[in-house]
Design a protein around this motif. Structure first.
Motif, mmCIF file in Angstrom:
data_model
loop_
_atom_site.group_PDB
_atom_site.id
_atom_site.type_symbol
_atom_site.label_atom_id
_atom_site.label_comp_id
_atom_site.label_asym_id
_atom_site.label_seq_id
_atom_site.Cartn_x
_atom_site.Cartn_y
_atom_site.Cartn_z
ATOM 1 N N GLU A 1 0.829 -1.195 0.000
ATOM 2 C CA GLU A 1 0.000 0.000 0.000
ATOM 3 C C GLU A 1 0.872 1.257 0.000
ATOM 4 O O GLU A 1 0.588 2.220 -0.719
ATOM 5 C CB GLU A 1 -0.898 -0.036 1.238
ATOM 6 C CG GLU A 1 -2.159 0.730 1.040
ATOM 7 C CD GLU A 1 -3.030 0.716 2.288
ATOM 8 O OE1 GLU A 1 -2.649 0.097 3.289
ATOM 9 O OE2 GLU A 1 -4.090 1.343 2.230
ATOM 10 N N PHE B 1 0.878 4.151 -2.875
ATOM 11 C CA PHE B 1 0.528 5.526 -2.523
ATOM 12 C C PHE B 1 1.661 6.500 -2.852
ATOM 13 O O PHE B 1 1.411 7.620 -3.315
ATOM 14 C CB PHE B 1 0.153 5.641 -1.042
ATOM 15 C CG PHE B 1 -1.328 5.551 -0.814
ATOM 16 C CD1 PHE B 1 -2.174 6.513 -1.344
ATOM 17 C CD2 PHE B 1 -1.875 4.502 -0.092
ATOM 18 C CE1 PHE B 1 -3.539 6.445 -1.151
ATOM 19 C CE2 PHE B 1 -3.247 4.425 0.106
ATOM 20 C CZ PHE B 1 -4.075 5.386 -0.432
ATOM 21 N N ILE C 1 -0.518 11.067 1.667
ATOM 22 C CA ILE C 1 -0.943 9.733 2.098
ATOM 23 C C ILE C 1 -1.913 9.831 3.278
ATOM 24 O O ILE C 1 -2.950 9.153 3.300
ATOM 25 C CB ILE C 1 0.277 8.866 2.467
ATOM 26 C CG1 ILE C 1 1.129 8.637 1.215
ATOM 27 C CG2 ILE C 1 -0.151 7.541 3.082
ATOM 28 C CD1 ILE C 1 2.389 7.862 1.456
ATOM 29 N N GLU C 2 -1.593 10.690 4.239
ATOM 30 C CA GLU C 2 -2.473 10.836 5.395
ATOM 31 C C GLU C 2 -3.855 11.343 4.980
ATOM 32 O O GLU C 2 -4.881 10.869 5.441
ATOM 33 C CB GLU C 2 -1.849 11.802 6.396
ATOM 34 C CG GLU C 2 -1.114 11.085 7.516
ATOM 35 C CD GLU C 2 -0.660 12.050 8.585
ATOM 36 O OE1 GLU C 2 0.558 12.254 8.663
ATOM 37 O OE2 GLU C 2 -1.505 12.585 9.312
ATOM 38 N N LYS D 1 -5.312 11.246 1.918
ATOM 39 C CA LYS D 1 -6.083 10.344 1.062
ATOM 40 C C LYS D 1 -6.641 9.154 1.822
ATOM 41 O O LYS D 1 -7.648 8.582 1.435
ATOM 42 C CB LYS D 1 -5.216 9.835 -0.104
ATOM 43 C CG LYS D 1 -4.833 10.911 -1.099
ATOM 44 C CD LYS D 1 -6.016 11.342 -1.941
ATOM 45 C CE LYS D 1 -5.603 12.477 -2.866
ATOM 46 N NZ LYS D 1 -6.731 13.227 -3.408
ATOM 47 N N THR D 2 -5.958 8.744 2.898
ATOM 48 C CA THR D 2 -6.450 7.588 3.649
ATOM 49 C C THR D 2 -7.207 8.036 4.896
ATOM 50 O O THR D 2 -7.559 7.207 5.735
ATOM 51 C CB THR D 2 -5.296 6.654 4.085
ATOM 52 O OG1 THR D 2 -4.432 7.396 4.951
ATOM 53 C CG2 THR D 2 -4.518 6.133 2.909
ATOM 54 N N ARG E 1 -5.654 6.935 8.186
ATOM 55 C CA ARG E 1 -5.516 5.508 8.502
ATOM 56 C C ARG E 1 -4.071 5.065 8.327
ATOM 57 O O ARG E 1 -3.509 4.326 9.129
ATOM 58 C CB ARG E 1 -6.425 4.686 7.585
ATOM 59 C CG ARG E 1 -6.308 3.179 7.779
ATOM 60 C CD ARG E 1 -7.259 2.435 6.855
ATOM 61 N NE ARG E 1 -7.054 2.756 5.448
ATOM 62 C CZ ARG E 1 -6.126 2.214 4.683
ATOM 63 N NH1 ARG E 1 -5.309 1.332 5.184
ATOM 64 N NH2 ARG E 1 -5.994 2.566 3.409
ATOM 65 N N LEU E 2 -3.457 5.517 7.234
ATOM 66 C CA LEU E 2 -2.075 5.135 6.942
ATOM 67 C C LEU E 2 -1.167 6.316 7.253
ATOM 68 O O LEU E 2 -1.182 7.325 6.557
ATOM 69 C CB LEU E 2 -1.970 4.743 5.461
ATOM 70 C CG LEU E 2 -0.687 4.060 5.021
ATOM 71 C CD1 LEU E 2 -0.537 2.725 5.720
ATOM 72 C CD2 LEU E 2 -0.677 3.865 3.517
#
Lengths: 107, 201
Positions: A12, A16, A34-35, A37-38, A41-42
Motif C-alpha cells: 500500500e 501511494f 498519504i495521510e 487520502k487515507t 488511517r495510513l
C-alpha cells in the motif's frame, strides 16, 4: 517493503508513494498526501518514508525532480513507475470486479 | 533561561528518548548536545516530541542526506555520540557499516561521535515515530543489533587477554554481558515485529 514484482502486487505504501508523485512533491508533501487520502488511517514515519523513497529511486520507479538547487528535494514518478502503477491499477480493478461478483452472489 | 544537564545514555536509546520527552513535558526544549552535556531552554510544556535513532552504520554522506531529509520535513535534528571517546588515535572501525562508513575517524566529514540522531518535532497530537512500516522497523533493529555482537566479542577478547587479572576480567565480563543483552533485546524486538506483521497480513 516487499513488493511482489512477479504478480505486480505492490504494498500500500509503495502504491501511494507512486500515486503521490504523479505531481512532483517533496518528502513532507508525500506524507501529507498519504495521510489525507487515507483519512489518517495510513501514517508513514519519516524514516520509513526515507527508506521507501531510496528503494523506489534505486528501482528507477521514481526520480529526483528538477535540479536540487532549491534546498528541499523533490521527487517525481518516472515512465517506468507509471507503467508499474498502471499495472497495479489493472490488477486491483480485476480483483475488485471478481470480489464484487462473488460477494454479491453470496448475499 | 537555559538549563544544562549531564547525562550519558550510551546504547540505551529508549531511555534517552523517554528522558528527552520527560524534559519536554516539564517545559524544557533541547537546544544543544555535547558529549555528555544537554543544553535546554524553557518552552511551553509538552510542545515538542523527541525520537532518537541509531545511524552509526551509515556512511557520512548517507547520514547527511538523511539528516537533511528530516530537516526538510520540518524537524530539528541533533547529532549525538553513543560512545565516550576512549578509542586511541580517534579512529574507530565499524565492520558492520555500509560502504564509506567502515572507518570512522575524527575528521569533519565523518560519522565519528555521530552515531545517533536526536530528532525533534513540534507535537501535533499524533505519536512521533520515525519507523512505521513493519518491514522497515525490523530492518532498523537488525542494523542496530549487529554492533553489539562485535562489542561482545571485543569484551570477551579483552577478558581473555587480561586473564588472570580478575578486576579487568570482571569488567570485561560485565561488558560482554551487557552487549549480549542489547543484542538479545534487538533480536527480540525483531521477532515481535515480524509476528505483528503476520497478524496484520
Amino acid at each position: 517493503m516487499k513488493d511482489n514484482v512477479k504478480s505486480g502486487a505492490l504494498t500500500e505504501v509503495t502504491f501511494f508513494i507512486l500515486l503521490s508523485l504523479y505531481t512532483p512533491r517533496h518528502g513532507y508533501a508525500i506524507m501529507q498526501f498519504i495521510e489525507e487520502k487515507t483519512g489518517g488511517r495510513l501514517v508513514l514515519g519519516a524514516g520509513s518514508l526515507y527508506g521507501a523513497l531510496n528503494t523506489l529511486t534505486e528501482k528507477g520507479w521514481i526520480g529526483p525532480y528538477g535540479d536540487s538547487g532549491g534546498r528541499t528535494k523533490e521527487y517525481c514518478i518516472t515512465p517506468e513507475g507509471k507503467a508499474i502503477a498502471e499495472k497495479e491499477l489493472q490488477r486491483l480493478t480485476e480483483l475488485t470486479k471478481i470480489a464484487a461478483a462473488i460477494v454479491e452472489e453470496g448475499k | 533561561m537555559s538549563k544544562v544537564k549531564i547525562r550519558f545514555f550510551a546504547g540505551f536509546i529508549e531511555s534517552q528518548t523517554k528522558w528527552l520527552n520527560s524534559m519536554s513535558a516539564k517545559g524544557y526544549r533541547l537546544v544543544k548536545t555535547g558529549k555528555m552535556r544537554y543544553v535546554f531552554e524553557e518552552c511551553e510544556a509538552g510542545k515538542y516530541a523527541y525520537a532518537v535513532e541509531y545511524v552509526g552504520d551509515k556512511s557520512f554522506k548517507e547520514e547527511e542526506n538523511y539528516k537533511e531529509f528530516l530537516e526538510d520535513m520540518g524537524y530539528t535534528v541533533f547529532y549525538k555520540n553513543m560512545n565516550l571517546d576512549f578509542s586511541p588515535f580517534k579512529i574507530t572501525f565499524r565492520p558492520w557499516a555500509e560502504k564509506g562508513g567502515k572507518i570512522s575517524s575524527n575528521t569533519k566529514r565523518s560519522t565519528y561521535n555521530k552515531e545517533l540522531l536526536i530528532v525533534e518535532k513540534e507535537r501535533d497530537g499524533k505519536p512521533f515515530e520515525l519507523h512505521t512500516d513493519n518491514e522497515d522497523l525490523a530492518n532498523y533493529y537488525d542494523r542496530l543489533s549487529v554492533p553489539w555482537v562485535y562489542g561482545c566479542f571485543l569484551f570477551l577478547l579483552w577478558g581473555i587477554l587480561a586473564w588472570p587479572f580478575m578486576p579487568v576480567v570482571c569488567v570485561a565480563g560485565a561488558g560482554a554481558l551487557l552487549c549480549g543483552t542489547f543484542f538479545g533485546r534487538a533480536r527480540h524486538k525483531i521477532k515481535q515485529i515480524l509476528k505483528n506483521n503476520e497478524l496484520e497480513e
